[in-house]
Motif scaffolding. Structure first.
Motif, PDB file in Angstrom:
ATOM      1  N   ASN A 712       0.665  -1.292   0.105  1.00 44.70           N
ATOM      2  CA  ASN A 712      -0.295   0.123   0.174  1.00 44.70           C
ATOM      3  C   ASN A 712       0.689   1.398   0.183  1.00 44.70           C
ATOM      4  OD1 ASN A 712      -2.427   1.816  -0.011  1.00 44.70           O
ATOM      5  ND2 ASN A 712      -2.659   1.239   2.288  1.00 44.70           N
ATOM      6  N   PRO A 713       1.378   1.639  -1.083  1.00 43.47           N
ATOM      7  CA  PRO A 713       2.551   2.302  -1.435  1.00 43.47           C
ATOM      8  C   PRO A 713       2.041   4.051  -1.687  1.00 43.47           C
ATOM      9  CG  PRO A 713       2.800   1.404  -2.837  1.00 43.47           C
ATOM     10  CD  PRO A 713       1.691   0.572  -2.095  1.00 43.47           C
ATOM     11  N   ASP A 714       2.024   5.104  -1.199  1.00 44.29           N
ATOM     12  CA  ASP A 714       2.214   6.334  -1.822  1.00 44.29           C
ATOM     13  C   ASP A 714       2.401   6.968  -3.412  1.00 44.29           C
ATOM     14  OD1 ASP A 714       1.548   7.146   0.898  1.00 44.29           O
ATOM     15  OD2 ASP A 714       3.162   7.990   1.270  1.00 44.29           O
ATOM     16  N   PHE A 715       1.330   6.088  -4.230  1.00 50.34           N
ATOM     17  CA  PHE A 715       1.055   7.089  -5.030  1.00 50.34           C
ATOM     18  C   PHE A 715       1.519   8.518  -5.501  1.00 50.34           C
ATOM     19  CE2 PHE A 715      -0.397   2.353  -5.161  1.00 50.34           C
ATOM     20  CZ  PHE A 715      -0.028   1.977  -6.695  1.00 50.34           C
ATOM     21  N   ARG A 716       1.993   9.012  -5.843  1.00 53.97           N
ATOM     22  CA  ARG A 716       2.913  10.245  -6.137  1.00 53.97           C
ATOM     23  C   ARG A 716       3.046  10.498  -7.179  1.00 53.97           C
ATOM     24  NH1 ARG A 716       7.053  12.371  -2.016  1.00 53.97           N
ATOM     25  NH2 ARG A 716       4.967  11.785  -0.437  1.00 53.97           N
ATOM     26  N   GLN A 717       2.827  11.599  -7.872  1.00 49.71           N
ATOM     27  CA  GLN A 717       3.150  12.491  -9.193  1.00 49.71           C
ATOM     28  C   GLN A 717       3.360  13.962  -8.457  1.00 49.71           C
ATOM     29  OE1 GLN A 717      -1.115  12.496 -10.664  1.00 49.71           O
ATOM     30  NE2 GLN A 717      -1.201  10.469 -11.687  1.00 49.71           N
ATOM     31  N   VAL A 718       4.514  14.609  -9.181  1.00 50.21           N
ATOM     32  CA  VAL A 718       4.932  15.918  -9.043  1.00 50.21           C
ATOM     33  C   VAL A 718       5.914  16.843  -9.401  1.00 50.21           C
ATOM     34  CG1 VAL A 718       5.948  14.805  -6.975  1.00 50.21           C
ATOM     35  CG2 VAL A 718       7.373  14.244  -8.836  1.00 50.21           C
ATOM     36  N   TYR A 719       6.184  17.291  -9.632  1.00 44.84           N
ATOM     37  CA  TYR A 719       6.404  18.896 -10.335  1.00 44.84           C
ATOM     38  C   TYR A 719       7.876  18.446 -10.266  1.00 44.84           C
ATOM     39  CZ  TYR A 719       2.117  21.035 -10.519  1.00 44.84           C
ATOM     40  OH  TYR A 719       0.535  21.757 -10.345  1.00 44.84           O
ATOM     41  N   THR A 720       9.037  18.176 -11.169  1.00 45.72           N
ATOM     42  CA  THR A 720      10.337  18.328 -10.854  1.00 45.72           C
ATOM     43  C   THR A 720      10.728  17.838 -12.255  1.00 45.72           C
ATOM     44  OG1 THR A 720      11.621  16.774 -10.254  1.00 45.72           O
ATOM     45  CG2 THR A 720       9.767  15.782 -11.476  1.00 45.72           C
ATOM     46  N   TYR A 735       1.530  17.938  -6.353  1.00 47.79           N
ATOM     47  CA  TYR A 735       0.425  17.269  -8.258  1.00 47.79           C
ATOM     48  C   TYR A 735      -0.218  16.206  -7.406  1.00 47.79           C
ATOM     49  CZ  TYR A 735      -2.336  17.669 -11.929  1.00 47.79           C
ATOM     50  OH  TYR A 735      -3.656  17.542 -12.772  1.00 47.79           O
ATOM     51  N   ARG A 736      -0.259  15.364  -7.185  1.00 47.22           N
ATOM     52  CA  ARG A 736      -1.344  14.503  -6.430  1.00 47.22           C
ATOM     53  C   ARG A 736      -1.117  13.347  -5.572  1.00 47.22           C
ATOM     54  NH1 ARG A 736      -5.800  10.126  -9.058  1.00 47.22           N
ATOM     55  NH2 ARG A 736      -7.186  10.176  -7.777  1.00 47.22           N
ATOM     56  N   GLN A 737      -0.928  13.128  -4.980  1.00 51.45           N
ATOM     57  CA  GLN A 737      -0.371  11.950  -4.213  1.00 51.45           C
ATOM     58  C   GLN A 737      -1.910  10.756  -2.989  1.00 51.45           C
ATOM     59  OE1 GLN A 737       2.677  12.150  -1.262  1.00 51.45           O
ATOM     60  NE2 GLN A 737       1.689  11.720   0.431  1.00 51.45           N
ATOM     61  N   PHE A 738      -2.051   9.793  -2.370  1.00 47.83           N
ATOM     62  CA  PHE A 738      -2.821   8.623  -2.775  1.00 47.83           C
ATOM     63  C   PHE A 738      -2.671   7.467  -2.134  1.00 47.83           C
ATOM     64  CE2 PHE A 738      -2.908   8.642  -7.331  1.00 47.83           C
ATOM     65  CZ  PHE A 738      -3.522   7.317  -7.182  1.00 47.83           C
ATOM     66  N   ASN A 739      -3.725   6.940  -1.702  1.00 44.67           N
ATOM     67  CA  ASN A 739      -2.953   5.615  -1.514  1.00 44.67           C
ATOM     68  C   ASN A 739      -4.145   4.621  -1.637  1.00 44.67           C
ATOM     69  OD1 ASN A 739      -2.185   7.522   1.168  1.00 44.67           O
ATOM     70  ND2 ASN A 739      -1.354   4.859   0.416  1.00 44.67           N
ATOM     71  N   ARG A 740      -4.052   3.585  -2.639  1.00 42.98           N
ATOM     72  CA  ARG A 740      -4.955   2.493  -3.213  1.00 42.98           C
ATOM     73  C   ARG A 740      -5.515   1.994  -2.023  1.00 42.98           C
ATOM     74  NH1 ARG A 740      -2.406   1.408  -9.258  1.00 42.98           N
ATOM     75  NH2 ARG A 740      -2.250   3.034 -10.093  1.00 42.98           N
ATOM     76  N   GLY A 741      -5.233   1.455  -1.311  1.00 43.91           N
ATOM     77  CA  GLY A 741      -5.625   0.366  -0.439  1.00 43.91           C
ATOM     78  C   GLY A 741      -5.223  -1.188  -0.723  1.00 43.91           C
ATOM     79  N   THR A 742      -5.151  -1.918   0.436  1.00 47.17           N
ATOM     80  CA  THR A 742      -4.930  -3.374   0.400  1.00 47.17           C
ATOM     81  C   THR A 742      -5.660  -4.125   0.002  1.00 47.17           C
ATOM     82  OG1 THR A 742      -2.897  -3.772   1.160  1.00 47.17           O
ATOM     83  CG2 THR A 742      -3.648  -5.509   0.827  1.00 47.17           C
TER      84      THR A 742
END
Length: 753
Positions: A712-720, A735-742
């Motif tokens: 259950n990692p962080d799914f992350r999108q970033v400005y870079t 930009y966006r960060q969320f967890n999908r859950g197990t």
């Protein structure tokens, strides 16, 4: 009509009928929580082969299935960073001129957070369907099959973004709440006929195979509700007990977008508030035929293959909008939103919609009062489109010597994609041009370029593989190929749709063209034992006209009085992309290394590559608005620098047990090119660990289950910028960060026969 209905029974009945229709719309615009049901999957399958006389046979397959699934994104983070700070909503009561913050300079690049949200999204999907298949074998050389697949389904989705403008320049906070409620109905039916025939019972007889299919899909959103609400919260505390005085000023957010359809001089109004009825119908027709001829020339078998393929899609999309009270499309009292204290559910309740308290009036009383009435408005996004491809090919599979094999051929493909946007009778608000507030600039509500046509005549695409098998249990392969990627019909069509989750407008680009890829690779394979392999490859690719997702923002700066929504489209880059890499693959029976592990297999695949493309002039200029040291190159769109896959299989035939544990991780990928002065958006790596198992229980029962996304990692999108570990000048800009859950599943299968 409502006023006059008091004295006329017929008008009274008609007024009540209209009022009932208006009040029949679900008076809910805001999201709420609901307990989710467990995911469910049910499948029943039946199949058999009936042997007839003279080597004939009849095969029958029947299948029915039911699927229900709930997904949830809880308390995710979304941000929009921009060079500009301030707040514009389309309402002069909530306004602060846009400006470039003084903490941002080309010598000290930093990003200002313009909007920040917490996201909560729930989605429930239900599908049911069936399959029926019939196969008739005339003899060992001739067989024909027919299948029908039909599915019906629905999806309900509720999304909420709650946040605020960050650096407004105002003394009080400005909050922003976005809600979307959608119920989607889907249907899909496909008919397929295929066959394989060998006309003559000889070794030289050609083999003919064909596939004819047609399908029809339909998707309907009967009441897609969307709202974007701004709130200027001017509460001032009057005493130590926290009793406050002040006001809350509410406004629906509506804005503008520049450059839709490649016309940078056109300004289009985008109002994300309303109730939409949308319907998409698509018909597909596909025909494919292959002819294979095998001959012996000398001692070697040579195979020649010819064929063709035809694909046609016809699509019709229609959309009508019911504007909300107090909005650009709905009209009515612009102050009604403040009258209900920003309660959008109350805004569309019977208190304000339709006939007001009809039972309280009689023939001697006051005239009946009519509330807000929804008006059906034709949206600017109605279109019809066609997507047609034709192809024919010829190839040869020949053995030049006992150990040297050549597989190669050429195919010719054509493309014909067209679309027409129906701009006739599209509703235009009365004072639309005044909304911009910009001098010498007027706004429209639909595209000025409704027709799109992209045609590519037949062009050749090649594929050659040379395989050498002269080494014991080894293969050496050298390959070269050319391929194309076509833009989708929606990406070409000159329509637009506001996406609140990106605070941007998703548009079409009629100037798109096919992407061409030239690939070359060399592969070594060693089959050490049955079921085992060691392999290594090196490869290179050149991509012409690479397709990429682009974020454009043409702000008028401090002249803006309404939000200037960015535009997101696909574009072809004028520069070529290049990819070079190596791939390693292994599958090993661990029992060969250590006998107690004879039921275990270990496999892994590792890919490393370097991809690069020179930034075009517009992209480089935009990148160096804020950062004069921004790199002049970038990775190719959606090309990861590495990927790693590994798995362990356990299979015990004696106990009927199988277990597979798999791990996957993909490197950072460029997912959006930014042309607004901010750095590009990249996906960050996320480790994925899954476990799948099955266990036989006797002859009839089989237990299956899985655990997915265990870490259950962080799914992350970033400005870079590339190569900075997800940071931009030492700072992480999410930009966006969320967890999908197990996800866990346990199922039971029972075999009838």
């Amino acid at each position: 009509m409502f006023i006059q209905s008091r004295n006329n029974p017929a008008l009274a009945a008609e007024a009540q009928r209209v009022s009932n229709i208006m009040q029949g719309f679900d008076p809910v615009l805001a999201t709420s929580y609901q307990k989710a049901d467990p995911n469910q999957v049910y499948t029943v399958s039946l199949g058999n082969t009936y042997h007839l006389r003279h080597d004939r046979a009849l095969g029958v397959v029947l299948n029915a299935n039911y699927y229900q699934r709930t997904e949830d994104i809880y308390n995710a983070e979304r941000n929009q960073y921009s060079l500009y700070q301030g707040v514009v909503t389309g309402n002069t009561a909530i306004y602060s001129p846009l400006h470039i913050a003084n903490f941002t300079t080309p010598d000290y690049p930093r990003l200002g957070k313009y909007l920040s949200y917490r996201e909560n999204t729930g989605r429930k999907t239900l599908n049911y369907g069936g399959l029926a298949g019939l196969t008739y074998r005339f003899n060992a050389r001739n067989e024909i099959q027919g299948q029908f697949v039909g599915t019906r389904g629905a999806e309900s989705e509720a999304s909420n973004l709650t946040g605020a403008w960050q650096n407004t320049g105002l003394a009080y906070p400005v909050y922003n709440v976005i809600n979307q409620l959608r119920m989607t109905h889907r249907s899909f039916d496909t008919y397929n006929l295929q066959g394989e025939h060998q006309p003559f019972n000889t070794s030289w007889s050609p083999k003919i195979s064909y596939n004819l299919s047609t399908s029809r899909s339909k998707q309907t959103d009967p009441d897609f509700r969307s709202s974007d609400l701004a709130n200027l919260h001017t509460v001032r505390y009057a005493d130590p007990d926290g009793v406050g005085i002040g006001t809350d000023t509410y406004a629906f957010v509506a804005g503008l977008v520049h450059g839709v359809g490649g016309d940078n001089g056109q300004v289009i109004v985008a109002d994300p508030n309303g109730r939409q009825f949308r319907e998409l119908v698509e018909n597909n027709y596909n025909a494919k035929v292959d002819i294979t001829e095998s001959l012996r020339i000398g001692q070697q078998k040579q195979t020649f293959k010819f064929g063709g393929n035809y694909l046609k899609r016809d699509r019709t999309f229609s959309e009508n909008i019911l504007g909300l009270p107090g909005t650009t499309l709905g009209g009515g009292d612009l102050g009604i939103l403040n009258a209900v204290g920003g309660d959008i559910n109350k805004l569309v309740s019977p208190t304000y919609i339709g006939l007001q308290n009809p039972s309280g009036y009689d023939n001697e009383g006051q005239p009946r009062v009519g509330g807000f009435l929804y008006q059906i408005r034709k949206a600017p996004n109605n279109y019809k489109g066609s997507y047609e491809t034709r192809a024919f090919y010829g190839m040869v599979d020949t053995k030049l010597t006992k150990d040297l094999r050549l597989i190669g051929g050429v195919r010719f493909e054509s493309t014909d994609i067209s679309a027409h946007v129906d701009t006739a009778n599209v509703y235009v608000p009365a004072s639309l041009s005044a909304i911009t507030g910009l001098k010498n600039e007027s706004a429209s509500y639909s595209t000025s370029k409704p027709d799109t046509r992209y045609v590519e005549d037949y062009k050749p695409y090649y594929s050659f593989n040379m395989v050498y098998a002269g080494l014991q249990n080894m293969n050496l392969r050298l390959a070269y190929s050319t391929s194309l990627a076509r833009p989708e019909l929606r990406e070409l069509t000159n329509i637009y749709e506001f996406d609140p989750f990106q605070f941007a407008v998703i548009g079409g680009n009629p100037d798109l063209k096919n992407q061409l890829t030239r690939s070359m690779d060399f592969r070594w394979e060693w089959f050490t034992n049955p079921g085992e392999v060691l392999a290594a490859s090196v490869f290179a690719k050149t991509i012409e006209h690479p397709l990429q997702r682009v974020f454009m923002y043409q702000s008028q700066g401090n002249q803006s009085t309404a939000p200037e929504f960015p535009l997101i489209i696909y574009q072809n880059d004028v520069n070529k992309g290049h990819v070079y890499g190596v791939e390693l693959e292994a599958r090993r029976d661990l029992g060969k290394l250590f006998r107690p592990l004879h039921n275990f297999f270990l496999g892994a695949n590792i890919l490393f590559d370097v991809s690069t493309i020179d930034k075009n002039a517009a992209r480089l200029d935009a990148a160096r608005i804020n950062d004069r040291r921004a790199p002049a190159t970038s990775p190719v769109f959606e090309q990861a620098p590495y990927s790693f896959n590994a798995y362990i299989d356990y299979a015990n035939a004696r106990t009927g047990t199988t277990i597979t544990t798999s791990f996957n991780m993909v490197g950072a990928r460029l997912i959006q090119v930014q042309l607004d002065g901010t750095p590009d958006l990249y996906d960050r790596p996320a480790p994925i660990l899954d476990l799948v198992f099955s266990q036989k229980l006797g002859r009839r029962f089989l237990v299956r289950g899985y655990a997915k996304n265990i870490l259950n990692p962080d799914f992350r999108q970033v400005y870079t910028n590339p190569g900075n570990n997800g940071k931009y000048h030492g700072t992480t800009y999410i930009y966006r960060q969320f967890n999908r859950g197990t996800e866990y599943s346990l199922g039971l299968t029972y075999k009838l026969f």
